[in-house]
Design an enzyme around this catalytic site. Structure first.
Site, PDB file in Angstrom:
ATOM      1  N   ASP A 199       2.275  -4.888   0.129  1.00 61.84           N
ATOM      2  CA  ASP A 199       2.177  -4.482   1.528  1.00 61.84           C
ATOM      3  C   ASP A 199       3.517  -4.629   2.232  1.00 61.84           C
ATOM      4  OD1 ASP A 199      -0.880  -4.097   2.150  1.00 61.84           O
ATOM      5  OD2 ASP A 199      -0.748  -5.873   0.902  1.00 61.84           O
ATOM      6  N   THR A 200       4.200  -5.731   1.959  1.00 62.39           N
ATOM      7  CA  THR A 200       5.469  -5.981   2.637  1.00 62.39           C
ATOM      8  C   THR A 200       6.527  -4.966   2.224  1.00 62.39           C
ATOM      9  OG1 THR A 200       4.944  -8.341   2.741  1.00 62.39           O
ATOM     10  CG2 THR A 200       7.242  -7.713   3.074  1.00 62.39           C
TER      11      THR A 200
END
Length: 413
Positions: free
Chosen positions: A181-182
Site C-alpha cells: 500500500d505504501t
C-alpha cells in the site's frame, strides 16, 4: 524529541511547497490516505470524505488511545474531515461541487465504485477539465483482474516480493508493515506531481492509474531481465542478497546479529583485514563482485567465524573504525532512543486534544527552504463538515437539513 505546536489549519495553510493545492480524498485505510497525507505534510489542503458513523476503519486499527488508533494521528494529520453518505444523491452532488474547485482527487475504491456514484473520470473531468484523479486499486482500472478485490498482501505476492522473503525451504513471510500500500501511495504522489507539472503547460488534468502489484513490481530490480536473459528464477535467500557479496546478517557472540555490507571492492579488502583474513582481501579472484559471488559461502563463513567471537557492539565498533557499512537490527525502542533519529527531526512529539503528548514520525523528505510541517492534528469524524459546506456557499439551514436527513454528519449541530 522535537515538540510541535498544533495551530489551526487556516492559520498555517500558506506554508509549504503545496500551499494552495486543493485535494479531495475519498477511500479509506492505507494507500489513498497515505498519498493524501504526504501531500498534506507539504501544505496541501486535504478534504477527507468519510462515511458518517464509523468513518475510516483505520480509526480503529491496531492500538487505540481513548478509542482512536494512534496510527490515525499520523495517517490523517493536516487533513479536514467531512462526513458524507456517498450512497445518497445529495452527497454525490456535494462531491461533484467540491471537485469543481479541486486540483486533485484521490480514491482507492474497487474499480467501478466511483462510476456507480456518478463520480468517475468521465463525469468529473467534464465538470473540471483541470482535475487530476489518482486511482489506486489492487490490479488497476483495466485488464482481466480489474474487478478482483486486491489488498497489499496479495500485491506483494503477485509482484514476486513474497517469493523472495523467506529462508530457503521455509514458508515465505511478509514484511511487517503494509509495504504494498505504501509503495502504491508513493507512486501515486509521484504521478500527481508529474501531472501537476504537465498541467502547467497544457492546462488539462488527467487520470493516474496505480495498481498495488505494479507499484511493488516496479521495485523488483533485476528480477525480470534475469529471467528473460538467463531463465533464472531467483528464490528465497534469507538475509543474504543474491548476486551481491558479501552482504548478510551474521550472528554474534551475544546472540544478536550484525548486518554487514562489504560488497564494495575496496570495502571488501578493509573488511577482510578487520576479521583477520587479509589473504582473502588480497586474492585477485575476489577483487570484484563476480568473483566474490562465486565464493560467497567461503566468505560468509569467514565473517561468521569472526562475528561469533564478538558482541554486536564490538563488531560494529571495529567495522565503523574501518569504514565498513554495518548496523544492527533496531526495535522501535532502539529507534526512539537513537540520537541520529533525534538530530534529523524524525522523532516528533505532538500535543493531543486532551493535552497528552504522542511521539510520531517526522516528515520526509526534507526540503531546505520549504519543509513540510505538522499544522494540525488528525480530525474527528466530520469535524470540518460545517466549515467545508459553508465554504461551498450552503446556508446554516441547508446544512441542518442535510444533517437531519443523515446525508452529512459531524460539524457543529
Amino acid at each position: 524529541m522535537t515538540s510541535i505546536a498544533t495551530p489551526s489549519l487556516s492559520a498555517s495553510a500558506a506554508h509549504g511547497p503545496l500551499a494552495g493545492l486543493k485535494v479531495l480524498e475519498l477511500g479509506q485505510l492505507i494507500a489513498g490516505p497515505f498519498a493524501a497525507k504526504t501531500l498534506a505534510d507539504f501544505g496541501a489542503d486535504i478534504i477527507k470524505i468519510e462515511s458518517p458513523g464509523a468513518g475510516d476503519p483505520l480509526r480503529k486499527w491496531r492500538l487505540l488511545k481513548d478509542g482512536t488508533s494512534v496510527w490515525w494521528q499520523v495517517q490523517s494529520r493536516n487533513k479536514r474531515s467531512v462526513a458524507l453518505d456517498l450512497k445518497s444523491l445529495e452527497a454525490q452532488a456535494i462531491v461533484r461541487q467540491l471537485a469543481l474547485d479541486a486540483d486533485v482527487l484521490i480514491e482507492n475504491f474497487r474499480p467501478g465504485a466511483m462510476e456507480g456514484w456518478g463520480l468517475g473520470p468521465d463525469a468529473l473531468l467534464k465538470l473540471n477539465p483541470r482535475l487530476i484523479m489518482l486511482r489506486i486499486s489492487g490490479y488497476g482500472q483495466t485488464g482481466p483482474y480489474r474487478d478482483k478485490p486486491g489488498f497489499g498482501v496479495v500485491a506483494e505476492a503477485m509482484s514476486g516480493l513474497r517469493h523472495l522473503t523467506a529462508e530457503p525451504g521455509r514458508v515465505p513471510v511478509r514484511v511487517g508493515v503494509s509495504i504494498g500500500d505504501t509503495l502504491a501511495a508513493l507512486h501515486g504522489v509521484i504521478g500527481i506531481l508529474l501531472a501537476l507539472q504537465e498541467r502547467q503547460r497544457s492546462g488539462q488534468g488527467q487520470v493516474i492509474d496505480v495498481a498495488l502489484y505494479e507499484a511493488v513490481f516496479n521495485c523488483m530490480e533485476s528480477l525480470l531481465p534475469e529471467y528473460s536473459a538467463f531463465g533464472a528464477v531467483r528464490g528465497a535467500a534469507g538475509s543474504a542478497l543474491p548476486g551481491i557479496a558479501p552482504s548478510n546478517a551474521y550472528r554474534c557472540k551475544d546472540e544478536g546479529y550484525a548486518l554487514i555490507a562489504g560488497n564494495g571492492d575496496s570495502i571488501f579488502k578493509r573488511l577482510m583485514t578487520v576479521i583477520g583474513c587479509p589473504e582473502l582481501g588480497a586474492d585477485p579472484a575476489l577483487a570484484d563482485n563476480a568473483g566474490r559471488v562465486a565464493r560467497v559461502d567461503e566468505i560468509d563463513a569467514a565473517i561468521g567465524q569472526w562475528t561469533a567471537l564478538h558482541t554486536v557492539e564490538e563488531v560494529l565498533a571495529a567495522l565503523d573504525k574501518a569504514s565498513v557499512p554495518a548496523g544492527r537490527i533496531y526495535t522501535v525502542a532502539d529507534i526512539a532512543a537513537d540520537p541520529h533519529y533525534q538530530a534529523r527531526g524524525m522523532l516528533d512529539e505532538v500535543q493531543m486534544d486532551d493535552g497528552t503528548l504522542l511521539a510520531v514520525p517526522g516528515i520526509v523528505p526534507k526540503l531546505s527552504r520549504t519543509p513540510g510541517s505538522h499544522r494540525r492534528n488528525a480530525p474527528q469524524i466530520g469535524q470540518d463538515t460545517d466549515d467545508v459546506l459553508r465554504e461551498m456557499g450552503l446556508s446554516p439551514e441547508q446544512i441542518k437539513t442535510l444533517r437531519d436527513q443523515g446525508i452529512v454528519a459531524g460539524g457543529k449541530p
